[in-house]
Write a protein that holds these residues in place. Structure first.
Motif, PDB file in Angstrom:
ATOM      1  N   THR A 189       0.837  -1.194   0.000  1.00  0.00           N
ATOM      2  CA  THR A 189       0.000   0.000   0.000  1.00  0.00           C
ATOM      3  C   THR A 189       0.875   1.248   0.000  1.00  0.00           C
ATOM      4  O   THR A 189       1.869   1.320   0.722  1.00  0.00           O
ATOM      5  CB  THR A 189      -0.907   0.016   1.254  1.00  0.00           C
ATOM      6  N   PHE A 190       0.492   2.234  -0.821  1.00  0.00           N
ATOM      7  CA  PHE A 190       1.220   3.499  -0.857  1.00  0.00           C
ATOM      8  C   PHE A 190       0.882   4.324   0.390  1.00  0.00           C
ATOM      9  O   PHE A 190      -0.285   4.511   0.728  1.00  0.00           O
ATOM     10  CB  PHE A 190       0.870   4.302  -2.108  1.00  0.00           C
ATOM     11  N   LYS A 191       1.918   4.805   1.076  1.00  0.00           N
ATOM     12  CA  LYS A 191       1.726   5.607   2.280  1.00  0.00           C
ATOM     13  C   LYS A 191       2.195   7.048   2.110  1.00  0.00           C
ATOM     14  O   LYS A 191       1.642   7.954   2.725  1.00  0.00           O
ATOM     15  CB  LYS A 191       2.482   4.968   3.460  1.00  0.00           C
ATOM     16  N   ILE A 192       3.235   7.262   1.319  1.00  0.00           N
ATOM     17  CA  ILE A 192       3.796   8.608   1.143  1.00  0.00           C
ATOM     18  C   ILE A 192       4.164   8.805  -0.324  1.00  0.00           C
ATOM     19  O   ILE A 192       4.701   7.901  -0.962  1.00  0.00           O
ATOM     20  CB  ILE A 192       5.050   8.803   2.030  1.00  0.00           C
ATOM     21  N   VAL A 193       3.848   9.984  -0.847  1.00  0.00           N
ATOM     22  CA  VAL A 193       4.288  10.380  -2.190  1.00  0.00           C
ATOM     23  C   VAL A 193       4.878  11.780  -2.077  1.00  0.00           C
ATOM     24  O   VAL A 193       4.258  12.685  -1.490  1.00  0.00           O
ATOM     25  CB  VAL A 193       3.124  10.377  -3.202  1.00  0.00           C
ATOM     26  N   ASP A 194       6.093  11.971  -2.612  1.00  0.00           N
ATOM     27  CA  ASP A 194       6.758  13.266  -2.491  1.00  0.00           C
ATOM     28  C   ASP A 194       7.509  13.554  -3.788  1.00  0.00           C
ATOM     29  O   ASP A 194       7.652  12.689  -4.651  1.00  0.00           O
ATOM     30  CB  ASP A 194       7.710  13.251  -1.290  1.00  0.00           C
ATOM     31  N   TYR A 195       8.001  14.791  -3.881  1.00  0.00           N
ATOM     32  CA  TYR A 195       8.723  15.221  -5.082  1.00  0.00           C
ATOM     33  C   TYR A 195      10.038  15.864  -4.676  1.00  0.00           C
ATOM     34  O   TYR A 195      10.063  16.775  -3.848  1.00  0.00           O
ATOM     35  CB  TYR A 195       7.870  16.203  -5.873  1.00  0.00           C
ATOM     36  N   VAL A 237       6.624   5.803  -1.020  1.00  0.00           N
ATOM     37  CA  VAL A 237       6.888   4.807   0.016  1.00  0.00           C
ATOM     38  C   VAL A 237       5.730   3.822   0.014  1.00  0.00           C
ATOM     39  O   VAL A 237       4.568   4.206   0.165  1.00  0.00           O
ATOM     40  CB  VAL A 237       7.024   5.445   1.412  1.00  0.00           C
ATOM     41  N   ALA A 238       6.045   2.551  -0.203  1.00  0.00           N
ATOM     42  CA  ALA A 238       5.044   1.487  -0.196  1.00  0.00           C
ATOM     43  C   ALA A 238       5.362   0.524   0.940  1.00  0.00           C
ATOM     44  O   ALA A 238       6.537   0.216   1.199  1.00  0.00           O
ATOM     45  CB  ALA A 238       5.017   0.748  -1.530  1.00  0.00           C
ATOM     46  N   VAL A 239       4.311   0.056   1.622  1.00  0.00           N
ATOM     47  CA  VAL A 239       4.488  -0.747   2.836  1.00  0.00           C
ATOM     48  C   VAL A 239       3.656  -2.018   2.750  1.00  0.00           C
ATOM     49  O   VAL A 239       2.522  -2.009   2.256  1.00  0.00           O
ATOM     50  CB  VAL A 239       4.068   0.053   4.091  1.00  0.00           C
ATOM     51  N   THR A 240       4.241  -3.118   3.224  1.00  0.00           N
ATOM     52  CA  THR A 240       3.522  -4.381   3.407  1.00  0.00           C
ATOM     53  C   THR A 240       3.769  -4.848   4.831  1.00  0.00           C
ATOM     54  O   THR A 240       4.926  -4.928   5.256  1.00  0.00           O
ATOM     55  CB  THR A 240       4.005  -5.457   2.420  1.00  0.00           C
ATOM     56  N   GLN A 241       2.699  -5.106   5.573  1.00  0.00           N
ATOM     57  CA  GLN A 241       2.858  -5.544   6.963  1.00  0.00           C
ATOM     58  C   GLN A 241       2.158  -6.881   7.168  1.00  0.00           C
ATOM     59  O   GLN A 241       0.955  -7.004   6.976  1.00  0.00           O
ATOM     60  CB  GLN A 241       2.280  -4.507   7.939  1.00  0.00           C
ATOM     61  N   ILE A 242       2.941  -7.886   7.555  1.00  0.00           N
ATOM     62  CA  ILE A 242       2.406  -9.213   7.871  1.00  0.00           C
ATOM     63  C   ILE A 242       2.692  -9.484   9.336  1.00  0.00           C
ATOM     64  O   ILE A 242       3.849  -9.589   9.743  1.00  0.00           O
ATOM     65  CB  ILE A 242       3.031 -10.292   6.976  1.00  0.00           C
ATOM     66  N   GLY A 243       1.645  -9.542  10.122  1.00  0.00           N
ATOM     67  CA  GLY A 243       1.814  -9.674  11.567  1.00  0.00           C
ATOM     68  C   GLY A 243       2.372  -8.388  12.135  1.00  0.00           C
ATOM     69  O   GLY A 243       1.934  -7.294  11.803  1.00  0.00           O
ATOM     70  N   ALA A 244       3.373  -8.517  12.995  1.00  0.00           N
ATOM     71  CA  ALA A 244       3.967  -7.335  13.622  1.00  0.00           C
ATOM     72  C   ALA A 244       5.107  -6.751  12.791  1.00  0.00           C
ATOM     73  O   ALA A 244       5.623  -5.683  13.111  1.00  0.00           O
ATOM     74  CB  ALA A 244       4.479  -7.690  15.008  1.00  0.00           C
ATOM     75  N   LYS A 280       7.367  -4.175   6.242  1.00  0.00           N
ATOM     76  CA  LYS A 280       8.481  -3.894   5.346  1.00  0.00           C
ATOM     77  C   LYS A 280       8.097  -2.740   4.427  1.00  0.00           C
ATOM     78  O   LYS A 280       7.030  -2.745   3.815  1.00  0.00           O
ATOM     79  CB  LYS A 280       8.844  -5.126   4.510  1.00  0.00           C
ATOM     80  N   ALA A 281       8.999  -1.753   4.328  1.00  0.00           N
ATOM     81  CA  ALA A 281       8.749  -0.589   3.478  1.00  0.00           C
ATOM     82  C   ALA A 281       9.901  -0.405   2.502  1.00  0.00           C
ATOM     83  O   ALA A 281      11.041  -0.796   2.780  1.00  0.00           O
ATOM     84  CB  ALA A 281       8.588   0.659   4.337  1.00  0.00           C
ATOM     85  N   HIS A 282       9.604   0.164   1.356  1.00  0.00           N
ATOM     86  CA  HIS A 282      10.662   0.519   0.409  1.00  0.00           C
ATOM     87  C   HIS A 282      10.338   1.869  -0.215  1.00  0.00           C
ATOM     88  O   HIS A 282       9.181   2.221  -0.438  1.00  0.00           O
ATOM     89  CB  HIS A 282      10.848  -0.552  -0.671  1.00  0.00           C
TER      90      HIS A 282
END
Length: 513
Positions: free
Chosen positions: A400-406, A416-423, A426-428
């Protein structure tokens, strides 16, 4: 000099986007107070400690003694020297920090040493100034008070409060006083809830979603009773004192006696209103809760809805999608949803030069190839089970996209895209070509990302900085710097990395490695 600088930034962009270039976590700190970042400087302990993030490893620029609650800083703005102008003081040519204290003092501090360069007293206890903002960036600054409220006893006695906000306006470098004014219900209406100043426009927001725009420069010129200079003696309404000095502060020399001419008004849900594009357009959400997440793009000239001007991603998510005009001054629009980023452009309709349509320039899609959301499953025994609900579009287990900047100097769009499984989340951070949306670089953030926490990510040339706010006012800052080699440093284990924790003892800050 400008041509050489642009060439250097072009080279830096190419280096950053090379496959061999990595971003290495070089520094981490934790704090019990908010952490702020401005142009290569990290501020801790309510701006009392400043750390330079430009060096190979962040280092302390200055550390001031612990301040009392009465000296607490409410807000701050970074002030940078304008190019090609003669300034009265040598200190004006270096970056400085404008800060507002809880006791209504406006201070200009050296950005490198924290030394107080200028000190202005705004007003007494009659109003509480709390916010700093730019009218014109790096030129005109506005200091806004908190909403003025009567004590409970006065309200119970039936006393009415007509003044809602106070605004103090300054020109910067050299810092000079323009005027002080009140936002009064008797002038702007009983339904006023908030006010802002931006690009020469006074924006007044009302409780029913109405947004009204006035010419702020015309208000200053029409209703100013007398100009005043900082540091000069004045005799005003029976008071004798020095402008900007304690205990008199600043005079209210702008008195709005009549409603100014209205430039424009619009009704929008939650007062959400934006202007931009070329030709000028504005974005609103129809003023009904059922329309939340629906955006109308209309012409500022005649209020006409653009062709394809209704943008609706039809998201089923906990957090709404958001939309704004692209900060690169191209006139484009960025619309961000949980799994989709649309960059839209305004263009003339064929055979009708008077009408504008909204067209898709490019899209960026989240990586959800491995996501399976079957509503029907079959058990080992062959029994068919139908689920009664679908996953949300921003379900944490889906990217899921959380932040977009220029990044304006490198002309890169960052996401910034994030995937969270359990606790474990992971973001990239991804860099995209701002013109076409092509993915150029992806940087994994090593620290775990909890989607329930508040996060800020800054991409500033060769630096990436992540600030995280955890429950109970716990803050963390992670600094990544660009490295161009593939040496063993990139393969070092997590326990070999340097982590610095700042702890306060006896009013001083100590570093523990």
């Amino acid at each position: 000099a400008g041509v050489a600088h642009r060439k250097n930034l072009g080279l830096l962009r190419k280096i950053i986007c090379q496959e061999s270039t990595k971003f290495k976590n070089v520094w981490t700190t934790h704090s019990a107070s908010p952490i702020a970042y401005e142009r290569g400087r990290i501020y801790l302990d309510n701006y009392q400690c400043c750390i330079s993030s430009i060096a190979q490893e962040p280092r302390i620029l200055y550390q001031k003694p612990k301040c009392s609650k009465s000296e607490k800083i409410e807000d701050a703005l970074l002030l940078e020297c304008p190019l090609g102008e003669m300034l009265p003081s040598p200190s004006d040519y270096k970056s400085s920090l404008i800060v507002l204290t809880v006791q209504n003092w406006l201070l200009r501090l050296s950005a490198d040493s924290g030394e107080i360069l200028e000190k202005i007293y705004l007003a007494g206890a009659c109003c509480k100034f709390r916010y700093l903002s730019w009218d014109t960036p790096q030129e005109i600054m506005v200091v806004k008070s908190a909403q003025n409220k009567l004590p409970a006893a006065a309200r119970q006695a039936g006393i009415q409060q007509s003044v809602l906000f106070y605004l103090a306006v300054f020109q910067v470098l050299p810092l000079s006083f323009i005027g002080m004014l009140e936002i009064n219900k008797k002038i702007f209406g009983n339904s006023v809830t908030d006010v802002a100043v931006s690009n020469g426009i006074l924006i007044v927001m009302h409780s029913m979603g109405l947004v009204r725009l006035y010419n702020f420069q015309a208000i200053l010129e029409q209703f100013m009773e007398q100009p005043f200079d900082l540091g000069h003696e004045f005799n005003w309404n029976g008071q004798v004192g020095v402008v900007g000095k304690y205990p008199f502060g600043l005079p209210y020399n702008i008195k709005i006696t009549d409603t100014p001419p209205l430039l424009f008004e619009a009704s929008s849900l939650e007062n959400a209103f934006q202007i931009g594009g070329y030709p000028w357009h504005y974005i609103i959400t129809p003023n009904k809760k059922k329309h939340k997440g629906v955006f109308h793009i209309c012409s500022l000239k005649d209020n006409a809805l653009a062709k394809n001007g209704i943008q609706d991603m039809k998201c089923c998510s906990l957090e709404p999608d958001w939309i704004y005009f692209h900060p690169d001054m191209s006139g484009r629009i960025i619309h961000v949803g949980p799994n989709l980023i649309k960059v839209l452009k305004l263009k003339e309709v064929k055979n009708n030069a008077d009408q504008v349509e909204i067209a898709e320039d490019f899209t960026i899609v989240a990586n959800r190839e491995n996501c399976v959301n079957n509503t029907v499953t079959v058990t080992a025994s062959g029994r068919v089970v139908k689920t009664r609900f679908n996953l949300l579009d921003d379900d944490p287990e889906q990217e899921t996209f959380k932040i977009v900047d220029y990044e304006d100097e490198l002309d890169l769009l960052s996401t910034v895209a994030v995937t969270q499984i359990g606790a474990d989340g992971k973001a990239h951070l991804d860099f995209h070509c701002n013109e076409h949306g092509i993915l150029l670089k992806s940087i994994p953030l090593l620290e775990s990302w909890d989607v329930t926490y508040s996060h800020e990510v800054y991409f500033d040339k060769d630096l990436v900085l992540h600030i995280e706010q955890k429950p109970n006012r716990r803050f963390s800052c992670y600094v990544y710097q660009m490295v161009c080699d593939t040496a063993k440093d990139d393969e070092c284990s997590s326990h070999e990395k340097t982590e610095r924790v700042f702890c306060k003892k006896g009013g001083r800050i100590f570093e523990y490695i």
